[in-house]
Design an enzyme around this catalytic site. Structure first.
Site, PDB file in Angstrom:
ATOM      1  N   GLY A 184      -9.037   5.166  -5.870  1.00  0.00           N
ATOM      2  CA  GLY A 184      -7.836   4.675  -5.999  1.00  0.00           C
ATOM      3  C   GLY A 184      -6.655   5.144  -4.943  1.00  0.00           C
ATOM      4  N   VAL A 185      -5.479   5.233  -5.524  1.00  0.00           N
ATOM      5  CA  VAL A 185      -4.310   5.861  -4.781  1.00  0.00           C
ATOM      6  C   VAL A 185      -4.813   7.188  -4.209  1.00  0.00           C
ATOM      7  CG1 VAL A 185      -2.087   6.906  -5.003  1.00  0.00           C
ATOM      8  CG2 VAL A 185      -2.652   4.818  -6.233  1.00  0.00           C
ATOM      9  N   ASP A 186      -5.434   8.075  -4.950  1.00  0.00           N
ATOM     10  CA  ASP A 186      -5.938   9.459  -4.576  1.00  0.00           C
ATOM     11  C   ASP A 186      -6.500   9.153  -3.264  1.00  0.00           C
ATOM     12  OD1 ASP A 186      -5.780  12.235  -4.821  1.00  0.00           O
ATOM     13  OD2 ASP A 186      -7.267  12.044  -6.165  1.00  0.00           O
TER      14      ASP A 186
ATOM     15  N   ASN B 234      -5.901  13.880  -9.983  1.00  0.00           N
ATOM     16  CA  ASN B 234      -6.598  14.158 -11.026  1.00  0.00           C
ATOM     17  C   ASN B 234      -6.298  15.754 -11.362  1.00  0.00           C
ATOM     18  OD1 ASN B 234      -8.781  15.801  -9.454  1.00  0.00           O
ATOM     19  ND2 ASN B 234      -9.351  13.392  -9.097  1.00  0.00           N
TER      20      ASN B 234
ATOM     21  N   ASP C 255       0.886  -1.022  -0.152  1.00  0.00           N
ATOM     22  CA  ASP C 255       0.052  -0.155   0.200  1.00  0.00           C
ATOM     23  C   ASP C 255       0.892   1.090   0.035  1.00  0.00           C
ATOM     24  OD1 ASP C 255      -1.544   2.146   0.653  1.00  0.00           O
ATOM     25  OD2 ASP C 255      -2.730   1.177   2.198  1.00  0.00           O
ATOM     26  N   ILE C 256       0.515   2.120  -1.011  1.00  0.00           N
ATOM     27  CA  ILE C 256       1.538   3.439  -0.959  1.00  0.00           C
ATOM     28  C   ILE C 256       1.753   4.046   0.286  1.00  0.00           C
ATOM     29  CG2 ILE C 256      -0.101   4.857  -2.454  1.00  0.00           C
ATOM     30  CD1 ILE C 256       2.799   5.102  -4.111  1.00  0.00           C
TER      31      ILE C 256
HETATM   32  P1  ADP Z   1      -5.442   6.342 -12.051  1.00  0.00           P
HETATM   33  O1  ADP Z   1      -6.736   7.456 -11.981  1.00  0.00           O
HETATM   34  O2  ADP Z   1      -3.952   7.369 -12.176  1.00  0.00           O
HETATM   35  O3  ADP Z   1      -5.486   5.266 -12.951  1.00  0.00           O
HETATM   36  P2  ADP Z   1      -5.510   4.540  -9.682  1.00  0.00           P
HETATM   37  O4  ADP Z   1      -5.160   5.261  -8.405  1.00  0.00           O
HETATM   38  O5  ADP Z   1      -6.901   4.116 -10.037  1.00  0.00           O
HETATM   39  O6  ADP Z   1      -4.986   5.732 -10.632  1.00  0.00           O
HETATM   40  O7  ADP Z   1      -4.529   3.495  -9.917  1.00  0.00           O
HETATM   41  C1  ADP Z   1      -2.996   3.306 -10.149  1.00  0.00           C
HETATM   42  C2  ADP Z   1      -2.675   2.088  -9.790  1.00  0.00           C
HETATM   43  O8  ADP Z   1      -2.422   1.903  -8.377  1.00  0.00           O
HETATM   44  C3  ADP Z   1      -3.451   1.072 -10.081  1.00  0.00           C
HETATM   45  O9  ADP Z   1      -2.554  -0.305 -10.748  1.00  0.00           O
HETATM   46  C4  ADP Z   1      -4.185   0.470  -8.601  1.00  0.00           C
HETATM   47  O10 ADP Z   1      -4.342  -0.954  -8.624  1.00  0.00           O
HETATM   48  C5  ADP Z   1      -2.975   0.922  -7.939  1.00  0.00           C
HETATM   49  N1  ADP Z   1      -3.364   1.145  -6.481  1.00  0.00           N
HETATM   50  C6  ADP Z   1      -4.874   1.462  -6.187  1.00  0.00           C
HETATM   51  N2  ADP Z   1      -4.678   1.706  -4.548  1.00  0.00           N
HETATM   52  C7  ADP Z   1      -3.439   1.558  -4.420  1.00  0.00           C
HETATM   53  C8  ADP Z   1      -2.613   1.750  -2.958  1.00  0.00           C
HETATM   54  N3  ADP Z   1      -3.353   2.070  -1.839  1.00  0.00           N
HETATM   55  N4  ADP Z   1      -1.303   1.565  -2.897  1.00  0.00           N
HETATM   56  C9  ADP Z   1      -0.592   1.376  -4.169  1.00  0.00           C
HETATM   57  N5  ADP Z   1      -1.391   1.164  -5.169  1.00  0.00           N
HETATM   58  C10 ADP Z   1      -2.547   1.269  -5.460  1.00  0.00           C
END
Ligand code: ADP
Length: 168
Positions: free
Chosen positions: A34-36, A26, A12-13
């Site tokens: 997602g990550v955001d 965004n 997890d980032i």
């Molecule tokens: P984008 O909108 O730029 O596509 P996302 O956040 O939806 O970004 O996803 C980017 C990548 O990060 C995907 O491969 C997703 O599976 C992954 N991801 C989602 N949540 C986490 C997290 N908490 N830690 C690491 N990677 C994540």
């Protein structure tokens, strides 16, 4: 200036013990999924407040900018806006730019260890293998003072794919 060592971990980032974590933000920079979403939840309201203050008009696709990391173990969040492939933004130069600009911002900050998600590979729908190849090639090939560029893959299959790309 040298080159970063590119590493990969599964996880997890938001939990990374690094100087800076990169957010797949965004253009509005007011939170998302997602990550955001994970970064804003774990970092707390200070991250959003700093986004509003420092980036009242958001960020352009392909660009990067930093804020506080709030309650995260990291000191800074470097926000990048990946191209939204699912919405027809398929210019690969914009994805390359996200990684190059994030390294440049990390250089300005003096960050030595930086964790990256696979920008655009989630909600924005960039084809997975190409998103990985773009991350690996740009992070390994861009001059920087960052010592470790850590790619954080959320699942084991993706981590294995990143490892394969790294050893090519
Ligand atoms: P984008 O909108 O730029 O596509 P996302 O956040 O939806 O970004 O996803 C980017 C990548 O990060 C995907 O491969 C997703 O599976 C992954 N991801 C989602 N949540 C986490 C997290 N908490 N830690 C690491 N990677 C994540």
């Amino acid at each position: 200036m040298g080159y970063a060592e590119v590493t990969v971990v599964q996880g997890d980032i938001t939990q990374q013990q690094v100087d800076a974590v990169v957010n797949a933000a965004n253009r509005r920079m007011r939170g998302g999924g997602g990550v955001d979403g994970a970064i804003h939840r774990a970092g707390g309201p200070a991250v959003l407040e700093d986004c509003r203050r420092r980036f009242p008009h958001g960020l352009a696709t392909g660009d990067a900018g930093w804020t506080t990391a709030g309650d995260l173990p990291a000191r800074w969040v470097v926000h990048v806006v990946g191209p939204n492939h699912a919405a027809g933004e398929t210019d690969r130069a914009l994805l390359v730019s996200c990684y190059a600009r994030a390294l440049a911002v990390a250089d300005e900050l003096g960050a030595r260890t930086v964790a990256f998600p696979l920008v655009s590979a989630g909600i924005y729908g960039w084809p997975r293998q190409d998103a990985i190849d773009c991350a690996v090639a740009t992070l390994a090939g861009t001059p920087t003072t960052v010592e470790e560029a850590r790619i954080v893959a959320h699942d084991a299959a993706t981590a294995a794919q990143v490892r394969a790309s790294l050893s090519e």
